[in-house]
Design a protein around this motif. Structure first.
Motif, short mmCIF file in Angstrom:
data_model
loop_
_atom_site.label_atom_id
_atom_site.label_comp_id
_atom_site.label_asym_id
_atom_site.label_seq_id
_atom_site.Cartn_x
_atom_site.Cartn_y
_atom_site.Cartn_z
N ILE A 78 0.01 49.64 57.19
CA ILE A 78 1.42 49.86 57.51
C ILE A 78 1.75 51.35 57.50
O ILE A 78 1.38 52.08 56.57
N HIS A 79 2.42 51.77 58.53
CA HIS A 79 2.96 53.14 58.60
C HIS A 79 4.48 53.04 58.48
O HIS A 79 5.13 52.32 59.24
N TYR A 94 0.87 48.15 61.83
CA TYR A 94 2.30 47.87 61.83
C TYR A 94 3.08 49.17 61.58
O TYR A 94 2.68 49.98 60.74
N LYS A 95 4.19 49.34 62.30
CA LYS A 95 5.08 50.47 62.07
C LYS A 95 6.45 49.93 61.64
O LYS A 95 7.02 49.06 62.31
N ALA A 150 -2.53 52.76 62.18
CA ALA A 150 -1.66 51.72 61.62
C ALA A 150 -1.60 50.50 62.55
O ALA A 150 -1.53 50.64 63.77
N PHE A 182 8.81 47.83 67.03
CA PHE A 182 8.58 48.23 65.65
C PHE A 182 9.34 47.28 64.73
O PHE A 182 10.23 46.53 65.17
N LEU A 197 6.42 55.40 68.02
CA LEU A 197 6.08 54.20 67.23
C LEU A 197 5.74 53.01 68.10
O LEU A 197 5.42 51.94 67.58
N LYS A 227 -0.28 57.05 61.27
CA LYS A 227 0.26 56.31 62.41
C LYS A 227 -0.82 55.93 63.41
O LYS A 227 -0.79 54.83 64.00
N GLU A 246 7.48 60.23 56.48
CA GLU A 246 6.45 59.26 56.86
C GLU A 246 5.54 58.96 55.67
O GLU A 246 5.14 59.86 54.92
N ALA A 285 12.38 56.13 66.90
CA ALA A 285 11.12 55.44 67.20
C ALA A 285 10.45 56.02 68.44
O ALA A 285 9.22 56.19 68.47
N VAL A 331 8.36 54.85 58.32
CA VAL A 331 9.24 55.97 58.61
C VAL A 331 10.56 55.71 57.89
O VAL A 331 11.25 54.74 58.18
#
Length: 339
Positions: free
Chosen positions: A92-93, A64-65, A62, A133, A129, A59, A54, A124, A95
């Motif tokens: 923004i986060h 946006y993911k 955030a 996403f 999330l 998160k 990450e 997700a 993954v």
């Protein structure tokens, strides 16, 4: 006596052939003698583990993911776009995950485009999330996005394909066009792709034998153009994650990638419907004109067939453009999240 010799030689040949054709068992992370598990991982429904990393803003705050799908021979450490200056600004986060068989994610002997899309959905969910996403796929990782658009479109807020690899056997391509572009590839790559598509059971032997040249990309001798050489001169040290990426074995990482990417698909991307016809989200495809690995000609045809995709063609850019220019990274994120 003659027949006994023949039988012994035949048995010896068959034993050699079996050993040459069958890849060794993968060195599963966490197993006896296998690589040590260091990454955070989730456990999927079928018992496999998926490693992830990450980055970006926490998160919890955030806006946006984004899930990032890495390229051929790479891993969850392929994070240059996640370090863009706009990450903090936009909230923004990220993954980034090791695709199955790569890094510290367990191999999936039954891996398909669909199975990886479902892995992403489960990733997700377990990381919370949200109901929707974003997803970005780079090169071979871009093919995963076609699967997401097919099998989990209801979970996507938007998608960006960065120089996505093309399967020359997708239905929808005019045969004369795909054949013309296919013949522009290195002869060694033409043969490797034929094997991956028509005789995938032979692929491990083909890519490890010494009699004929194997895949140039797998052998790290791809068609590098001038713009890519410029990128490599700056960031080659950051992109050198092959040892980590393939630590469980080249078959379940690199070779499985080739079998899935160039095998027989259940669908053609050119038959996909627009998942964002309501205007709530968009799909972007970015490609460099000077790409020597994935021909731009076929990308142009795809976006003609799918006019709902926002196409960004970059002059004087090769296959690696996303790693070398921070302004392009910013543009990719801004167009995906704010347009």
């Amino acid at each position: 006596m003659f027949w006994k010799i023949v039988v012994v030689l035949l048995i010896g040949f068959l034993a050699w052939a079996y050993q040459a054709l069958c890849p060794p068992s993968p060195r599963i992370c966490g197993s006896r003698g296998g690589p040590v598990v260091e990454a955070p991982r989730i456990k999927l429904r079928d018992g496999r583990h998926l490693a992830y990393k990450e980055l970006g803003v926490p998160k919890e705050r955030a806006k946006y993911k984004i899930i990032l799908s890495h390229a051929f021979g790479s891993s969850r450490h392929e994070v240059s776009i996640a370090t863009s200056e706009v990450v903090e600004k936009l909230g923004i986060h990220f993954v980034c995950f090791d695709r199955p068989g790569y890094g510290q994610s367990d191999p999936n002997p039954k891996r398909t485009i669909k199975s990886t899309a479902l892995d992403i959905e489960e990733l997700a969910d377990q990381l919370e999330l949200g109901s929707k996403f974003y997803i970005i796929g780079i090169s071979m990782g871009g093919q995963v996005l076609w699967g997401c658009l097919k099998y989990i479109p209801h979970r996507l807020a938007g998608a960006a394909l960065i120089a996505p690899v093309v399967n020359y056997w997708w239905s929808g391509f005019p045969s004369n066009l795909s054949t013309e572009v296919y013949n522009q590839q290195f002869v060694a790559d033409q043969w490797a792709l034929r094997v991956a598509h028509h005789a995938p059971w032979l692929l491990y032997w083909w890519n490890t034998q010494k009699w004929f040249p194997s895949s140039s990309v797998e052998a790290e001798r791809p068609n590098i153009t001038a713009p890519d050489l410029k990128v490599l001169s700056k960031v080659a040290h950051r992109l050198n994650t092959r040892e980590y990426a393939t630590q469980q074995g080249i078959y379940e990482s690199l070779h499985r990638d080739m079998k899935v990417a160039f095998g027989k698909w259940e669908f053609s991307p050119m038959d996909l419907d627009n998942s964002f016809s309501d205007g709530q989200g968009s799909v972007h495809l970015w490609h460099g004109i000077e790409d020597g690995i994935v021909p731009v000609t076929l990308q142009r045809y795809i976006v003609q067939k799918l006019p709902w995709i926002k196409y960004h063609e970059l002059p004087d850019a090769g296959h690696l453009f996303i790693y070398g220019d921070s302004s392009i990274q910013d543009e990719v994120l801004n167009s995906l999240l704010t347009e």
